[in-house]
Scaffold this motif. Sequence first.
Motif, mmCIF file in Angstrom:
data_model
loop_
_atom_site.group_PDB
_atom_site.id
_atom_site.type_symbol
_atom_site.label_atom_id
_atom_site.label_comp_id
_atom_site.label_asym_id
_atom_site.label_seq_id
_atom_site.Cartn_x
_atom_site.Cartn_y
_atom_site.Cartn_z
ATOM 1 N N SER A 139 6.719 0.801 12.102
ATOM 2 C CA SER A 139 5.659 1.697 11.613
ATOM 3 C C SER A 139 6.153 2.534 10.441
ATOM 4 O O SER A 139 5.455 2.689 9.431
ATOM 5 N N GLU A 140 7.356 3.089 10.571
ATOM 6 C CA GLU A 140 7.891 3.933 9.502
ATOM 7 C C GLU A 140 8.088 3.124 8.220
ATOM 8 O O GLU A 140 7.760 3.585 7.128
ATOM 9 N N VAL A 142 6.508 0.423 7.334
ATOM 10 C CA VAL A 142 5.212 0.020 6.772
ATOM 11 C C VAL A 142 4.585 1.163 5.983
ATOM 12 O O VAL A 142 4.113 0.978 4.863
ATOM 13 N N ILE A 143 4.601 2.366 6.537
ATOM 14 C CA ILE A 143 4.006 3.494 5.808
ATOM 15 C C ILE A 143 4.798 3.747 4.527
ATOM 16 O O ILE A 143 4.227 3.969 3.463
ATOM 17 N N LEU A 145 6.442 1.657 2.728
ATOM 18 C CA LEU A 145 6.246 0.655 1.673
ATOM 19 C C LEU A 145 4.882 0.798 1.009
ATOM 20 O O LEU A 145 4.700 0.420 -0.133
ATOM 21 N N VAL A 146 3.908 1.386 1.717
ATOM 22 C CA VAL A 146 2.617 1.665 1.082
ATOM 23 C C VAL A 146 2.766 2.870 0.156
ATOM 24 O O VAL A 146 2.337 2.838 -0.993
ATOM 25 N N SER A 147 3.381 3.946 0.631
ATOM 26 C CA SER A 147 3.598 5.130 -0.202
ATOM 27 C C SER A 147 4.666 6.019 0.420
ATOM 28 O O SER A 147 4.549 6.416 1.576
ATOM 29 N N ASP A 149 5.241 9.050 -0.427
ATOM 30 C CA ASP A 149 4.688 10.390 -0.217
ATOM 31 C C ASP A 149 3.901 10.456 1.090
ATOM 32 O O ASP A 149 3.979 11.437 1.830
ATOM 33 N N LEU A 150 3.134 9.409 1.369
ATOM 34 C CA LEU A 150 2.398 9.380 2.642
ATOM 35 C C LEU A 150 3.376 9.363 3.808
ATOM 36 O O LEU A 150 3.151 10.016 4.835
ATOM 37 N N ARG A 152 6.395 10.608 3.861
ATOM 38 C CA ARG A 152 7.026 11.919 3.971
ATOM 39 C C ARG A 152 6.102 12.897 4.698
ATOM 40 O O ARG A 152 6.528 13.605 5.600
ATOM 41 N N THR A 153 4.808 12.920 4.311
ATOM 42 C CA THR A 153 3.893 13.874 4.950
ATOM 43 C C THR A 153 3.547 13.449 6.375
ATOM 44 O O THR A 153 3.042 14.250 7.147
ATOM 45 N N SER A 154 3.818 12.183 6.724
ATOM 46 C CA SER A 154 3.579 11.752 8.102
ATOM 47 C C SER A 154 4.779 12.075 8.999
ATOM 48 O O SER A 154 4.754 11.800 10.189
ATOM 49 N N VAL A 156 7.987 10.917 8.323
ATOM 50 C CA VAL A 156 9.006 9.863 8.273
ATOM 51 C C VAL A 156 10.173 10.346 7.412
ATOM 52 O O VAL A 156 9.961 10.903 6.332
#
Lengths: 254, 236
Positions: A139-140, A142-143, A145-147, A149-150, A152-154, A156
């Motif tokens: 999960s970490e 995948v997020i 590789l999409v972004s 910044d996303l 980091r704010t999630s 990860v």
Amino acid sequence: MPATSTLVLAVLMAVAAGLVGSVAVMRRMTLASDAISHVALPGVGLALILHFNPVLGALAALLVGTLLVWLVERQTRIPTEAIIGVVFSAALAVGSMMASGEELIDALFGGAQALGRVELLLGIVGALLVIAFMLWARSELVIALVSQDLARTSGVKVERVNLIFLLGFALTVALGLRFLGVLLMGSLIIIPAATAKQLARSLGGMQAIAVGIAVGVTLAGAFAAPALHLEAGPVSIVLAAMVFFVSLLLRRPA
Amino acid sequence: MTAALEVRNLSVTFGRDRVLRDLSFSVDAGKTLAIIGPNGAGKTVLFRALIGALPYEGEVVWAPGTRIGYVPQKLDIERDLPLTGYDFLGAKAHVTGDAPEEIARVLAAVSLDAEVAARPIGTLSGGQFQRLLVAFALMGRPTVLLFDEPTAGVDQPGEESIYALFRDLQRAHGFSLLLISHELTLVYRYADTVLCLSRSEACIGPPIEVLTTQRLQEMYGTEVKFHDHAHGNAGH
């Protein structure tokens, strides 16, 4: 007919390659991955000169190489691909100066030497570690590789998960060294995953297809090669490339 | 009123270029701050400093227990990336420790169909992807939402409905909202406070004080076609 324990290690190595490759291809580091695997060669060369296990030499060189990639990714905004291309092609050249003849061929394409008991055991533990990490951190990764910044704010820890991924990548290359060699192991990581990307619509589908192809061609290579009087590694990779070209014809509509 | 965010003397420098200089402001919990300004004024840079993605000088203090939901300006997604909306939201649920049922809740909140969420994210339309990003930001029950031009690339009825969605979600969940926008009419309608960034000087205040023709002209360096609601004519 290869020994059962060797086959177990080969299958686990292929599972790890499929999982690592899926993320590498989705991260668009196809070329980088191939180049990273080349950095194992100077390590093999050094191990042969100093008379210690070439897999350990390869692993040490790979760890240094991946740390370098990680630092470059972290510190600079210059295109990583260019640096990786130059540094690792140089590594290949240096490595081939240090090893020679039969040894060099084995290091590049894999050899038929029997594996020792300790080597087998360490290999199996290493492969299981990589598989466990890839499933745990899926999960970490995948997020991220999409972004980034996303991610980091999630919550990860982006740098940490990237580093562990690269180390997992290095470990997977080292695992495949005895079977496939430096040049072909990069291919076992990338080709099945690149094929899966043509066919899959979802993450689960991508990983299942990549693992399936990696394991399939590894086993097919292991069983078919003796009958054909060939080495298993090149047979596996030729099969993988054939599957890839067939997948181009079957690719899902975008 | 407790502050959700306190920013003191924030400066961000790229090489010799100081993009943000001694910026200080605060956002009260549950309120909406709109950030406006011309291109290159450092709006996105401000957001990236606030989330810790860029090095900065000064202080950025989030209230204890802050959970941030972030919707970036645009993402470069390959069309053939084998990753569905469900994969993407599921990954967030896994990281934040949310139950899988949360996915259905956030999809309903942004009015995104299950059929759309099951498609690879690279094949979604601009508006659908935007809604998916909002759903992603809403996972994990954030206390603060950051939106970087949430309606860029969305048609005008779509813009209105996204802003209306923010307002409804904010009423339902009480989070603080920071948004970067060029839609001055919508900013006027929805923001409690406006922060204007420009290369010269920053200003902050309620929309009725900041969004005046003169201020906007100073900030953008050209006449800005904007009619505030005091004069009854909405437009941009």
